[in-house]
Motif scaffolding. Structure first.
Motif, short mmCIF file in Angstrom:
data_model
loop_
_atom_site.label_atom_id
_atom_site.label_comp_id
_atom_site.label_asym_id
_atom_site.label_seq_id
_atom_site.Cartn_x
_atom_site.Cartn_y
_atom_site.Cartn_z
N ARG A 66 0.84 -1.19 0.00
CA ARG A 66 0.00 0.00 0.00
C ARG A 66 0.88 1.25 0.00
O ARG A 66 0.62 2.21 -0.73
CB ARG A 66 -0.93 0.01 1.21
CG ARG A 66 -1.90 1.16 1.23
CD ARG A 66 -2.77 1.13 2.47
NE ARG A 66 -3.49 -0.11 2.62
CZ ARG A 66 -4.72 -0.34 2.18
NH1 ARG A 66 -5.36 0.61 1.56
NH2 ARG A 66 -5.30 -1.49 2.39
N ALA A 67 1.93 1.25 0.82
CA ALA A 67 2.84 2.40 0.91
C ALA A 67 3.57 2.63 -0.41
O ALA A 67 3.70 3.77 -0.87
CB ALA A 67 3.83 2.21 2.05
N THR A 68 4.04 1.55 -1.05
CA THR A 68 4.75 1.72 -2.32
C THR A 68 3.80 2.16 -3.42
O THR A 68 4.17 2.98 -4.27
CB THR A 68 5.49 0.43 -2.74
OG1 THR A 68 4.57 -0.65 -2.81
CG2 THR A 68 6.60 0.10 -1.78
N TRP A 69 2.58 1.65 -3.42
CA TRP A 69 1.59 2.07 -4.42
C TRP A 69 1.31 3.56 -4.29
O TRP A 69 1.31 4.29 -5.28
CB TRP A 69 0.31 1.25 -4.27
CG TRP A 69 -0.80 1.74 -5.15
CD1 TRP A 69 -0.88 1.66 -6.51
CD2 TRP A 69 -1.98 2.41 -4.71
NE1 TRP A 69 -2.05 2.25 -6.93
CE2 TRP A 69 -2.74 2.71 -5.85
CE3 TRP A 69 -2.47 2.77 -3.46
CZ2 TRP A 69 -3.97 3.36 -5.79
CZ3 TRP A 69 -3.70 3.42 -3.40
CH2 TRP A 69 -4.44 3.71 -4.55
N LEU A 70 1.07 4.02 -3.04
CA LEU A 70 0.81 5.45 -2.83
C LEU A 70 2.01 6.29 -3.24
O LEU A 70 1.84 7.36 -3.86
CB LEU A 70 0.46 5.73 -1.38
CG LEU A 70 -0.94 5.32 -0.93
CD1 LEU A 70 -1.12 5.55 0.56
CD2 LEU A 70 -2.00 6.05 -1.72
N SER A 71 3.22 5.85 -2.92
CA SER A 71 4.40 6.63 -3.29
C SER A 71 4.53 6.71 -4.81
O SER A 71 4.85 7.77 -5.36
CB SER A 71 5.67 6.05 -2.67
OG SER A 71 6.02 4.82 -3.24
#
Length: 149
Positions: A66-71
């Motif tokens: 989720r964090a990598t997708w948002l970044s």
């Protein structure tokens, strides 16, 4: 040839360095435990230069994707030099369990808490997160379909 079980690139942490870090942060952690839901008591991570974002996430909850997708989405919307960097910060301590925070750092200003999962009651919709970042880094920028109701 190097032994595959050893690494010459990494230098292990000194035990006394870790103890001194824990001694310094123990009072801060104790204070945070008493104010877990008050955003004004949150301590932001160290800033990056210029407009940048830090995403803190609970590693034990497996929120790396989720964090990598948002970044990735934020970099596609606000490419350099608008955002100079996005840092992913996995957290695995008991006091950071369930954490998912997005911080915005602007030059010469206090960090802005853009999103906190516990305070907001869930994860951000990408559209809302982009709008909040845009309002600080490029207020006049159109986000296209993300701005439509």
């Amino acid at each position: 040839m190097d032994d595959p079980g050893t690494s010459t690139d990494c230098i292990p942490c000194q035990q006394n360095e870790m103890q001194s870090f824990e001694q310094v942060t123990a009072p801060i952690v104790a204070d945070l435990k008493s104010n877990l839901m008050d955003p004004s008591t949150f301590i932001p991570p160290s800033p990056l230069p210029g407009p940048s974002i830090a995403i803190e996430f609970c590693d034990r909850c497996r929120w790396l994707h989720r964090a990598t997708w948002l970044s990735t989405e934020l970099f596609l919307t606000f490419p350099p030099p608008t955002l100079k960097g996005i840092t992913l910060m996995p957290m695995s301590a008991d006091e950071t369990a369930g954490r998912f925070r997005v911080w915005l750092f602007l030059h010469g200003e206090q960090p802005h808490l853009i999103w906190d999962r516990k305070v907001e009651g869930g994860f951000p919709e990408l559209k809302v997160l982009k709008q909040r970042v845009r309002d600080h880094v490029q207020p006049g920028k159109s986000l296209g379909h993300s701005d439509k109701k």
